[in-house]
Motif scaffolding. Structure first.
Motif, PDB file in Angstrom:
ATOM      1  N   TRP A  90       0.872  -1.305   0.027  1.00 22.48           N
ATOM      2  CA  TRP A  90      -0.046   0.044   0.064  1.00 22.48           C
ATOM      3  C   TRP A  90       0.820   1.307  -0.024  1.00 22.48           C
ATOM      4  O   TRP A  90       1.970   1.204   0.356  1.00 22.48           O
ATOM      5  N   SER A 100      -3.326   3.758  -2.513  1.00 24.22           N
ATOM      6  CA  SER A 100      -3.388   2.749  -3.314  1.00 24.22           C
ATOM      7  C   SER A 100      -2.975   1.359  -2.306  1.00 24.22           C
ATOM      8  O   SER A 100      -2.241   1.381  -1.604  1.00 24.22           O
ATOM      9  N   ILE A 110      -7.246  -1.289  -4.453  1.00 21.25           N
ATOM     10  CA  ILE A 110      -7.687   0.255  -4.472  1.00 21.25           C
ATOM     11  C   ILE A 110      -6.587   1.075  -5.192  1.00 21.25           C
ATOM     12  O   ILE A 110      -5.502   0.838  -4.763  1.00 21.25           O
ATOM     13  N   THR A 111      -6.820   1.727  -6.207  1.00 15.99           N
ATOM     14  CA  THR A 111      -5.653   2.308  -7.080  1.00 15.99           C
ATOM     15  C   THR A 111      -6.044   3.894  -7.037  1.00 15.99           C
ATOM     16  O   THR A 111      -7.041   4.411  -7.688  1.00 15.99           O
ATOM     17  N   ALA A 113      -7.001   6.107  -4.982  1.00 11.66           N
ATOM     18  CA  ALA A 113      -8.164   6.445  -4.562  1.00 11.66           C
ATOM     19  C   ALA A 113      -8.043   7.764  -3.687  1.00 11.66           C
ATOM     20  O   ALA A 113      -7.122   7.830  -2.655  1.00 11.66           O
ATOM     21  N   SER A 126     -12.403   7.064  -1.899  1.00  5.36           N
ATOM     22  CA  SER A 126     -13.252   7.094  -3.188  1.00  5.36           C
ATOM     23  C   SER A 126     -12.308   7.447  -4.293  1.00  5.36           C
ATOM     24  O   SER A 126     -11.365   7.644  -4.467  1.00  5.36           O
ATOM     25  N   TYR A 129     -13.309   3.131 -10.879  1.00  2.00           N
ATOM     26  CA  TYR A 129     -12.928   1.922 -11.318  1.00  2.00           C
ATOM     27  C   TYR A 129     -13.766   1.559 -12.547  1.00  2.00           C
ATOM     28  O   TYR A 129     -14.919   1.479 -12.499  1.00  2.00           O
ATOM     29  N   TYR A 134     -16.687   4.859  -6.792  1.00  2.00           N
ATOM     30  CA  TYR A 134     -17.129   3.981  -5.718  1.00  2.00           C
ATOM     31  C   TYR A 134     -16.459   4.775  -4.409  1.00  2.00           C
ATOM     32  O   TYR A 134     -15.543   5.784  -4.534  1.00  2.00           O
ATOM     33  N   VAL A 136     -15.276   3.474  -0.451  1.00  2.00           N
ATOM     34  CA  VAL A 136     -15.228   2.394   0.547  1.00  2.00           C
ATOM     35  C   VAL A 136     -14.822   2.900   1.927  1.00  2.00           C
ATOM     36  O   VAL A 136     -14.121   3.830   2.142  1.00  2.00           O
TER      37      VAL A 136
END
Length: 144
Positions: A90, A100, A110-111, A113, A126, A129, A134, A136
């Motif tokens: 990460w 990420s 998660i890239t 975000a 957020s 994708y 999205y 989370v």
């Protein structure tokens, strides 16, 4: 004598009330050090719709996502008969507040975000994708 007693009483009450105040100066920084911790994914939104119950199988509900200070990440399902475990990395861009997280097998992917909220226990990210927005929400339950 009464004046001394009253003055002493006022001083004691003032000291007691000022010493009981809680320090609310704890700062939550968006940094590797402050975000490091063990998390559970508690909410998943895609395109504005809450898909948590669809996405979060019982095994995923039991899972923890461990983000370590050395930028390693571990996803581990802890429920009975759950086998999802994977390691990865990460990172956090301190200039853009983008995070990420990637674990093997695309269990967590998660890239770039954006960290939209961080209060030292709840992390909301957020992004987009494949054309879908999205969001989370991860809740930290332990600091390693």
């Amino acid at each position: 004598m009464k004046r001394i007693f009253l003055a002493s009483l006022v001083i004691i009450i003032t000291l007691m009330s000022s010493s009981c105040k809680k320090d609310k100066s704890t700062k939550c920084y968006i940094s590797i050090k402050d975000i490091t911790g063990f998390y559970r994914i508690t909410k998943v939104m895609i395109g504005g719709a809450d898909v948590t119950s669809t996405y979060m199988t019982p095994c995923r509900q039991s899972a923890n996502l461990q983000l370590y200070n050395d930028k390693t990440a571990i996803y581990e399902e802890t429920g009975a008969s759950c086998t999802g475990t994977s390691g990865g990395t990460w990172d956090l861009n301190l200039t853009t507040n983008k995070i990420s997280v990637a674990t093997g097998g695309n269990i967590v992917n998660i890239t770039d975000a954006t960290v939209t909220s961080w209060d030292c226990s709840s992390l909301v990210v957020s992004g987009n994708y494949s054309g879908s927005d999205y969001q989370v929400t991860l809740v930290r339950y332990q600091i390693p």
